[in-house]
Design an enzyme around this catalytic site. Structure first.
Site, PDB file in Angstrom:
ATOM      1  CG  ASP A   1       2.116 -20.363  26.488  1.00  0.00           C
ATOM      2  OD1 ASP A   1       1.146 -20.958  26.990  1.00  0.00           O
ATOM      3  OD2 ASP A   1       3.209 -20.211  27.077  1.00  0.00           O
TER       4      ASP A   1
ATOM      5  CD  GLU B   1      -1.944 -19.263  29.007  1.00  0.00           C
ATOM      6  OE1 GLU B   1      -2.079 -19.996  29.998  1.00  0.00           O
ATOM      7  OE2 GLU B   1      -0.845 -19.059  28.451  1.00  0.00           O
TER       8      GLU B   1
END
Length: 529
Positions: A232, A256
């Site tokens: 993330d 990400e």
């Protein structure tokens, strides 16, 4: 012990446990079903348990629930799942609800008990591996979280584990300006969140933080039999962090980088094996969200995006390619046409990279009630309300597309490395070729007229090809082109009939790595466990 000695010990430990991870090569052939753990399945099997996504509360999904529905996932042809972050989060209810999503960590040394016990997570890993499937776990290294109720001065840093000193975090407090991507320092040092639920930003440039995470991930992977990592908020992490973390994890991971810029996103492959394919996502979503026949550049823009990603990314076969996830809108909220959904899914599944389908996409979930464009939290619905309907049109489509991709991998040793090539575009249609596979998609929608489109497919003259979604055949003309019958906005997927495998009544083909039963796809290039 000196820092360098700690690092050497950590990496040595990771290498000793590498049998519990999977290599980049092993992941290339996989397809991933993204599971939001709290919203996928409950251990009690309920398909009516209350879950109002707008409220942001725990709804009771857990690891035992996932285990009970692996047939549903594998029935679509997926051989990997990506689950929510597993660590202990904020326990109290905040102004925005609970930490049901897993992204508000407070103690990475403990598990989120709402999802189950350590034994339950190990049981999920074992159940997946027994089916030849992989387990990918979401990991957040950028920050911790605190229910500060309006002021960062309320944060008690001693509540965090293992980084429990204020000096582990960036100060002074500031918020990120995403309009200033040229200044990476402010993106990496400022905080996400707000004063209600601030996300204290860890000093990921600090060796103490780097080695703390390295030791943690080196132990976590063998403990739970984890095969890969989704990372993330990679954009917000100091780029110097990743070499230590990657060496300690010794497994495939993608990150990400939520930016609409292929060059910017692809640059992160200099630090990580893969990234989520945001370089393609925005053009992909835009190309299929409208079913108007009015002239548009959406399809040529999509072709341009495909080529940009190819030219900018170091290895497109390691990208995570998607059209929905928990951070982006439900496609069906923006465009309710079934044919449009079939086309965007077909493109997603057969593009370069590792395809990812977000839970509920196969049931055409639409973020019902959304007042924010189909985004979070409305796009995080409970899947049990669908009754896990295996007769849903998109469920069946995804199964066929997974079959088509697996057959191409089985038949053609160059398929995974062959970069998708846009071979035709007009204002409503795009055709791509990847290896021997030709995909023709349209945004005309379910009311689209019948017409014939000649596609310069590059087949050998006289080659008979099968359309794998409808099981009809065509023959390539003297130039290698195929005259594709289009209608009702349906996608088309072609492969040489002689090599189509068991799809559409063909002969079942056994190969070096895939068994004849798709539900028992086992160890595609997998490391020995």
């Amino acid at each position: 012990m000196h820092i360098s000695s700690i690092f050497t010990t950590t990496v040595s430990l990771a290498l000793c446990h590498s049998a519990h991870a999977a290599s980049n090569a092993a992941w290339r052939s996989r397809s991933i079903y993204q599971v939001l753990t709290d919203r996928f399945a409950r251990a009690d099997g309920s398909t009516s348990a209350t879950c109002d996504a707008s409220q942001g509360r725990y709804c009771g999904g857990n690891y035992q629930g996932i285990i009970s529905k692996l047939d549903y996932i594998q029935g679509m042809g997926f051989d990997a799942i990506w689950i929510s972050p597993i660590v202990k989060n904020i326990e109290d209810t905040t102004a925005y609800g609970d930490a049901y999503h897993g992204y508000w960590a407070q103690d990475i040394t403990s598990l989120n008990s709402h999802f189950g016990t350590s034994g339950d997570l190990k049981a999920l890993s074992a159940a997946l591996h027994a089916r030849g499937m992989y387990l990918m776990v979401d990991v957040v290294v950028n920050h911790m979280a605190y229910n500060a109720k309006g002021s960062i001065d309320n944060i008690d840093y001693t509540k965090f584990r293992p980084f429990n000193k204020k000096s582990n975090y960036h100060f002074p407090y500031c918020t990120i300006d995403y309009n200033n991507l040229a200044n990476l320092t402010q993106i990496q040092d400022c905080w996400i969140g707000d004063t209600q639920v601030p996300l204290p930003d860890l000093r990921t440039e600090d060796p103490v933080v780097q080695l703390g995470y390295a030791a943690w991930i080196a132990g976590l992977i063998p403990q739970y039999g984890i095969d890969g990592i989704r990372l993330d908020t990679v954009l917000q992490v100091n780029t110097g962090f990743w070499s230590t973390f990657l060496a300690a994890a010794n497994t495939y991971m993608f990150g990400e980088v939520y930016i609409n810029d292929a060059s910017f996103v692809c640059n992160y492959q200099n630090y990580l094996p893969g990234v989520l394919n945001y370089g393609l996502y925005f053009a992909l979503f835009n190309a299929f969200k409208s079913t108007t026949t009015a002239p548009t550049t959406a399809m040529t823009d999509l072709a341009t995006a495909v080529n940009n990603v190819k030219s900018k990314c170091k290895d497109t076969s390691l990208l995570g390619t998607f059209s929905e996830n928990h951070d982006n809108p439900r496609f069906a909220f923006v465009q309710g046409d079934l044919a449009a959904a079939m086309n965007i899914i077909s493109f997603t599944m057969l593009a370069d990279g590792i395809p990812i389908i977000y839970q509920g996409q196969e049931q055409r979930y639409s973020a019902s009630g959304s007042n924010n464009g189909g985004n979070d939290p409305f796009n995080r619905e409970a899947i049990w309300f669908s009754q896990y309907n295996t007769a849903a049109p998109l469920y069946g489509l995804i199964k066929k597309l997974n079959w088509a991709r697996k057959n191409a991998i089985r038949d053609d040793s160059t398929y995974l490395s062959y970069q998708s090539w846009p071979i035709y575009t007009d204002t409503t249609t795009i055709a791509t070729k990847k290896g021997k596979l030709v995909t023709v998609t349209s945004n005309r929608g379910s009311t689209g007229a019948n017409y014939t489109q000649v596609i310069p497919a590059g087949y050998t003259a006289g080659t008979v090809v099968t359309e794998l979604l409808g099981c009809t055949t065509l023959t390539a003309d003297s130039s290698g082109s195929i005259a594709v019958p289009m209608g009702l906005g349906q996608p088309r997927v072609y492969y040489p009939t002689a090599n189509r495998g068991s799809q559409c009544g063909g002969a079942t083909t056994r190969s070096r790595s895939v068994t004849s039963g798709f539900s028992t796809l086992t160890k595609l290039a997998r490391r020995k466990r």
